[in-house]
Design a protein around this motif. Structure first.
Motif, short mmCIF file in Angstrom:
data_model
loop_
_atom_site.label_atom_id
_atom_site.label_comp_id
_atom_site.label_asym_id
_atom_site.label_seq_id
_atom_site.Cartn_x
_atom_site.Cartn_y
_atom_site.Cartn_z
N GLY A 159 0.86 -1.08 -0.03
CA GLY A 159 -0.03 0.09 0.05
C GLY A 159 0.85 1.21 -0.02
N ARG A 160 1.93 1.34 0.72
CA ARG A 160 3.01 2.58 0.81
C ARG A 160 3.40 2.63 -0.58
N ARG A 161 4.06 1.47 -1.20
CA ARG A 161 4.30 1.64 -2.29
C ARG A 161 3.75 2.38 -3.50
N THR A 162 2.39 1.93 -3.57
CA THR A 162 1.34 2.28 -4.46
C THR A 162 0.98 3.78 -3.97
N LEU A 163 0.91 4.23 -2.79
CA LEU A 163 0.72 5.71 -2.41
C LEU A 163 1.77 6.46 -2.93
N LYS A 164 3.12 6.01 -2.73
CA LYS A 164 4.12 6.86 -3.06
C LYS A 164 4.21 6.79 -4.62
N ASP A 165 3.94 5.77 -5.36
CA ASP A 165 4.05 5.69 -6.84
C ASP A 165 3.05 6.71 -7.47
N LYS A 166 1.70 6.70 -6.94
CA LYS A 166 0.52 7.66 -7.29
C LYS A 166 0.89 8.91 -7.03
N ASN A 167 2.04 9.44 -6.44
CA ASN A 167 2.20 10.69 -6.01
C ASN A 167 1.16 11.39 -5.04
N VAL A 168 0.62 10.41 -3.98
CA VAL A 168 -0.03 11.03 -3.04
C VAL A 168 0.21 12.03 -2.22
N TYR A 169 1.73 12.15 -2.01
CA TYR A 169 2.33 13.31 -1.31
C TYR A 169 2.03 14.57 -1.76
N VAL A 170 2.13 14.66 -3.27
CA VAL A 170 1.61 15.88 -3.74
C VAL A 170 0.39 16.66 -3.34
N VAL A 171 -0.63 15.75 -3.35
CA VAL A 171 -2.05 16.17 -2.98
C VAL A 171 -1.98 16.35 -1.41
N MET A 172 -1.32 15.77 -0.46
CA MET A 172 -1.32 15.97 0.89
C MET A 172 -0.48 17.33 1.04
N ARG A 173 0.66 17.68 0.36
CA ARG A 173 1.35 18.59 0.48
C ARG A 173 0.49 19.94 0.17
N GLU A 174 -0.35 19.98 -0.82
CA GLU A 174 -1.22 21.41 -1.12
C GLU A 174 -2.32 21.10 -0.03
N PHE A 175 -2.91 20.15 0.37
CA PHE A 175 -3.94 20.08 1.30
C PHE A 175 -3.59 20.51 2.64
N HIS A 176 -2.19 20.17 2.94
CA HIS A 176 -1.70 20.79 4.38
C HIS A 176 -1.65 22.30 4.41
N ARG A 177 -1.28 22.81 3.36
CA ARG A 177 -1.31 24.28 3.04
C ARG A 177 -2.57 24.96 3.33
N TRP A 178 -3.72 24.24 2.74
CA TRP A 178 -5.00 24.71 2.89
C TRP A 178 -5.88 24.42 4.30
#
Length: 330
Positions: A238-257
């Motif tokens: 699961g971690r590998r998939t979330l990392k491969d799908k660039n989930v961090y980018v969504v979380m980065r912008e979400f955290h700012r908002w």
């Protein structure tokens, strides 16, 4: 508590042919019973009353149908009744009703979502929804963005979160057969303009979102979505998939908002997993780590509280809508 003869009389009023005012009064009385332990204990021993209540969720009176749903939601929070609900109602019927638009023109059926969420605390219910031949869980996914009702959205997200506790199904849930990830991420994604590189790494449905894209407005639902992603990130695949799908980018912008401290904290925990090193050997699957009983009990209490808060918020909004309608009619 009621005697057998009184219970039988009560049951006789819970029929489609009963006068609406009598039905309404009876449903309201049972709703009061379901709000305390003794009342739940009485209703637990009367599956015939539970079956009658479920039948009245299709009543022409929206008020009666909604009271019946509220009773069923209260009762479904009791684990000892989960099996009764599965045999009296049938999960297939619950899913069909919830996913069929306009099933009952007199009632919106939103209350079925938190009812199903409560039932999926039971492993058998989760196994039913994730049966690979039924495609039941796939039918629920679009409701994570159901604009008309926070109660329905929250209930469905609660179902998905419960399903993700079964780590053996993570690979299937994240595969193209289900593709759960975009349905969890889209409510958390906003209109921010991303670089071409960031966009290309995301699932297709998350790429190049429009300028008017809005995030989920309910902080409790946002937190549940993050918790569901966190469950998926608890396994190595699961971690590998979330990392491969660039989930961090969504979380980065979400955290700012995000402004809610509780939700921000949940986001930060997920980001730590996404950018951190892999756990030590033997900790690859965090869901297999034993949880102390007191912690598990607190998690269950928190879940029940979330469902009550969502229900209260839905009722408040419905009341506001009714008041606005009355004003326009005047």
């Amino acid at each position: 508590m009621l005697s057998d003869s009184e219970a039988a009389e009560l049951l006789s009023f819970l029929t489609p042919a009963t006068r609406p005012d009598v039905k309404g009064h009876t449903a309201g009385y049972i709703l009061g019973l379901s709000g305390n332990r003794d009342g739940c204990r009485f209703l637990r021993a009367r599956p015939d009353i539970i079956a009658a209540l479920f039948a009245l969720t299709s009543d022409p009176s929206a008020a009666i149908a909604e009271d019946c749903y509220r009773v069923l939601i209260n009762l479904s929070a009791d684990e000892t009744l989960h099996q009764v609900f599965q045999e009296e109602m049938g999960l297939a019927q619950l899913v069909d009703i919830l996913c069929t638009e306009g099933y009952n023109p007199h009632a919106n059926m939103h209350y079925l979502a938190p009812l199903l969420s409560n039932l999926t605390q039971l492993p058998d219910a989760r196994r039913f929804l994730m049966d690979k031949d039924r495609c039941a869980v796939q039918r629920l996914l679009p409701f994570t963005q159901f604009e008309a009702s926070a109660l329905r959205r929250g209930g469905v997200v609660g179902v998905l979160r419960n399903c993700c506790f079964d780590h053996a199904n993570h690979e299937w849930l994240l595969s193209d057969q289900v593709d759960i990830l975009p349905f969890l991420l889209l409510p958390l994604a906003g209109p921010e303009e991303l670089s071409e590189e960031d966009n290309e790494g995301l699932p297709v449905d998350l790429q190049y979102l429009p300028e008017d894209k809005k995030r989920e407005e309910d902080p409790d639902i946002r937190q549940m979505l993050l918790e569901t992603l966190m469950l998926l990130a608890a396994t190595k695949d699961g971690r590998r998939t979330l990392k491969d799908k660039n989930v961090y980018v969504v979380m980065r912008e979400f955290h700012r908002w995000e402004k809610d401290p509780k939700v921000t904290s949940a986001c930060e925990k997920l980001v730590e997993v996404l950018i951190g090193d892999e756990p030590d050997r033997g900790m690859d699957n965090l869901l297999e780590v034993n949880i102390p009983e007191d912690v598990e009990e607190k998690l269950k209490e928190a879940h029940a509280k979330e469902q009550r808060e969502l229900q209260a918020e839905e009722e408040r909004r419905n009341q506001e809508d009714d008041e606005q309608t009355d004003i326009r009619q005047e």
